[in-house]
Design a protein around this motif. Structure first.
Motif, PDB file in Angstrom:
ATOM      1  N   TYR A 176      47.260  41.067  42.492  1.00  0.00           N
ATOM      2  CA  TYR A 176      47.765  40.181  43.545  1.00  0.00           C
ATOM      3  C   TYR A 176      47.337  38.738  43.296  1.00  0.00           C
ATOM      4  CZ  TYR A 176      47.959  37.741  47.989  1.00  0.00           C
ATOM      5  OH  TYR A 176      48.187  36.796  48.960  1.00  0.00           O
ATOM      6  N   PHE A 177      46.042  38.533  43.030  1.00  0.00           N
ATOM      7  CA  PHE A 177      45.546  37.170  42.833  1.00  0.00           C
ATOM      8  C   PHE A 177      46.012  36.579  41.501  1.00  0.00           C
ATOM      9  CE2 PHE A 177      42.598  38.419  46.236  1.00  0.00           C
ATOM     10  CZ  PHE A 177      42.675  37.281  47.037  1.00  0.00           C
ATOM     11  N   HIS A 178      46.238  37.436  40.519  1.00  0.00           N
ATOM     12  CA  HIS A 178      46.798  36.959  39.243  1.00  0.00           C
ATOM     13  C   HIS A 178      48.199  36.397  39.479  1.00  0.00           C
ATOM     14  CE1 HIS A 178      48.529  37.126  35.175  1.00  0.00           C
ATOM     15  NE2 HIS A 178      47.282  37.101  34.712  1.00  0.00           N
ATOM     16  N   ASN A 179      49.013  37.128  40.239  1.00  0.00           N
ATOM     17  CA  ASN A 179      50.372  36.665  40.541  1.00  0.00           C
ATOM     18  C   ASN A 179      50.341  35.391  41.380  1.00  0.00           C
ATOM     19  OD1 ASN A 179      51.562  38.808  39.179  1.00  0.00           O
ATOM     20  ND2 ASN A 179      51.665  40.110  41.001  1.00  0.00           N
ATOM     21  N   LYS A 180      49.379  35.338  42.314  1.00  0.00           N
ATOM     22  CA  LYS A 180      49.261  34.156  43.172  1.00  0.00           C
ATOM     23  C   LYS A 180      48.924  32.920  42.337  1.00  0.00           C
ATOM     24  CE  LYS A 180      46.979  32.445  47.345  1.00  0.00           C
ATOM     25  NZ  LYS A 180      46.198  32.807  48.542  1.00  0.00           N
ATOM     26  N   THR A 203      37.089  41.873  35.826  1.00  0.00           N
ATOM     27  CA  THR A 203      36.792  42.360  37.182  1.00  0.00           C
ATOM     28  C   THR A 203      35.648  41.644  37.899  1.00  0.00           C
ATOM     29  OG1 THR A 203      35.260  44.054  36.331  1.00  0.00           O
ATOM     30  CG2 THR A 203      37.587  44.679  36.565  1.00  0.00           C
ATOM     31  N   GLY A 204      34.804  40.887  37.169  1.00  0.00           N
ATOM     32  CA  GLY A 204      33.564  40.360  37.742  1.00  0.00           C
ATOM     33  C   GLY A 204      33.709  39.640  39.067  1.00  0.00           C
ATOM     34  N   LYS A 241      41.775  46.767  41.038  1.00  0.00           N
ATOM     35  CA  LYS A 241      42.866  46.410  40.123  1.00  0.00           C
ATOM     36  C   LYS A 241      44.087  45.884  40.859  1.00  0.00           C
ATOM     37  CE  LYS A 241      41.679  49.318  36.163  1.00  0.00           C
ATOM     38  NZ  LYS A 241      42.162  50.371  35.221  1.00  0.00           N
ATOM     39  N   GLU A 242      44.359  46.461  42.017  1.00  0.00           N
ATOM     40  CA  GLU A 242      45.507  45.995  42.802  1.00  0.00           C
ATOM     41  C   GLU A 242      45.254  44.582  43.341  1.00  0.00           C
ATOM     42  OE1 GLU A 242      47.443  50.109  44.598  1.00  0.00           O
ATOM     43  OE2 GLU A 242      45.592  49.304  45.491  1.00  0.00           O
ATOM     44  N   ASN A 243      44.030  44.330  43.783  1.00  0.00           N
ATOM     45  CA  ASN A 243      43.682  42.985  44.243  1.00  0.00           C
ATOM     46  C   ASN A 243      43.723  41.982  43.095  1.00  0.00           C
ATOM     47  OD1 ASN A 243      42.817  42.671  47.200  1.00  0.00           O
ATOM     48  ND2 ASN A 243      41.805  44.585  46.640  1.00  0.00           N
ATOM     49  N   MET A 300      39.993  39.800  50.066  1.00  0.00           N
ATOM     50  CA  MET A 300      40.661  40.878  49.353  1.00  0.00           C
ATOM     51  C   MET A 300      41.114  41.930  50.359  1.00  0.00           C
ATOM     52  SD  MET A 300      38.957  41.545  45.646  1.00  0.00           S
ATOM     53  CE  MET A 300      37.635  42.589  46.216  1.00  0.00           C
ATOM     54  N   ASP A 301      42.182  42.617  50.010  1.00  0.00           N
ATOM     55  CA  ASP A 301      42.721  43.675  50.867  1.00  0.00           C
ATOM     56  C   ASP A 301      41.866  44.929  50.704  1.00  0.00           C
ATOM     57  OD1 ASP A 301      44.191  45.646  52.148  1.00  0.00           O
ATOM     58  OD2 ASP A 301      46.123  44.810  51.526  1.00  0.00           O
TER      59      ASP A 301
END
Length: 237
Positions: A218-222, A161-162, A213-215, A206-207
């Motif tokens: 998103y960035f992991h998938n990106k 998360t950092g 966690k949702e952000n 970020m949204d």
């Protein structure tokens, strides 16, 4: 024979680079562009490895941050590959224990990188707050490997998360740094080890309507999608 010559050349050149960097850092310790210079010097080692580095950087990133960079962490070769993507005014976040590695550790510290104690969550949180203050006061960008450890061929690991908490605290955009798969692709006894591709995304905030966690998801998938594109490019070459 080629492998032996290459290993000797790598050791000698690596020592030379660190001596040069140590002198630069002693003359201007903690300068905002020391990491950028270190990245360029370390990435030059790729020539000895027979590896061609190719990188795509958007104009919006070239103009400067502050940004929160997140990059995939593959193996020890990251020091001479993806480090090339470090832009001016960028520092990294690394383990405090790195400081005790002879020469390299002192260079890492003097280049202005931020060191955290991963074994002490309280100190780590304090360090992240100090990092946020530096971003705001000095307009520094910060580089993270959000997986927290090398993937070593396991694919993109879950994110910690950092980096995202820092992006939330500073309200600065995230730039994804994706690199093509290098697992078991470098052979010291082979003259040409092919291409290594890197791509930096457009800065993206970020949204605010989504959780941390949702952000992260998103960035992991990106990042995973960007890596897939790079790997496909190499396969089709």
């Amino acid at each position: 024979m080629l492998a032996l010559i290459r290993i000797v050349a790598l050791i000698c050149y690596f020592i030379l680079i660190n001596i040069v960097l140590l002198l630069v850092c002693i003359l201007r310790p903690f300068h905002r562009d020391n990491v950028y210079i270190a990245g360029k010097l370390y990435s030059s080692i790729s020539v000895i490895l027979g590896l061609k580095l190719e990188m795509t950087v958007p104009d919006s990133v070239k103009k400067g941050g502050p940004f929160i960079y997140i990059a995939n962490h593959q193996n020890s070769y990251d020091l001479v590959t993806i480090c090339k993507a470090a832009q001016k005014g960028t520092v990294t976040v690394g383990k405090k224990s790195l400081k005790w590695i002879p020469i390299f550790g002192q260079v890492y510290w003097l280049t202005g990188n931020i060191m955290i104690d991963r074994n002490n969550s309280g100190k780590a949180r304090t360090t992240l707050q100090v990092t946020a203050d530096k971003i705001k006061q000095k307009a520094l960008s910060v580089w993270f490997f959000p997986e927290g450890t090398r993937s070593n061929g396991q694919g993109l690991l879950p994110f910690k998360t950092g980096a995202f908490r820092l992006a939330e605290e500073t309200q600065e955009p995230i730039v994804v740094v994706a690199a093509s798969n290098l697992h078991q692709k470098i052979r010291l006894n082979r003259w040409n080890n092919g291409r290594f591709l890197m791509s930096l995304s457009e800065p993206e905030f970020m949204d605010e309507n989504k959780s941390i966690k949702e952000n992260m998801a998103y960035f992991h998938n990106k990042m995973a999608d960007m890596i897939k594109v790079l790997d496909t490019d190499i396969e089709n070459c």
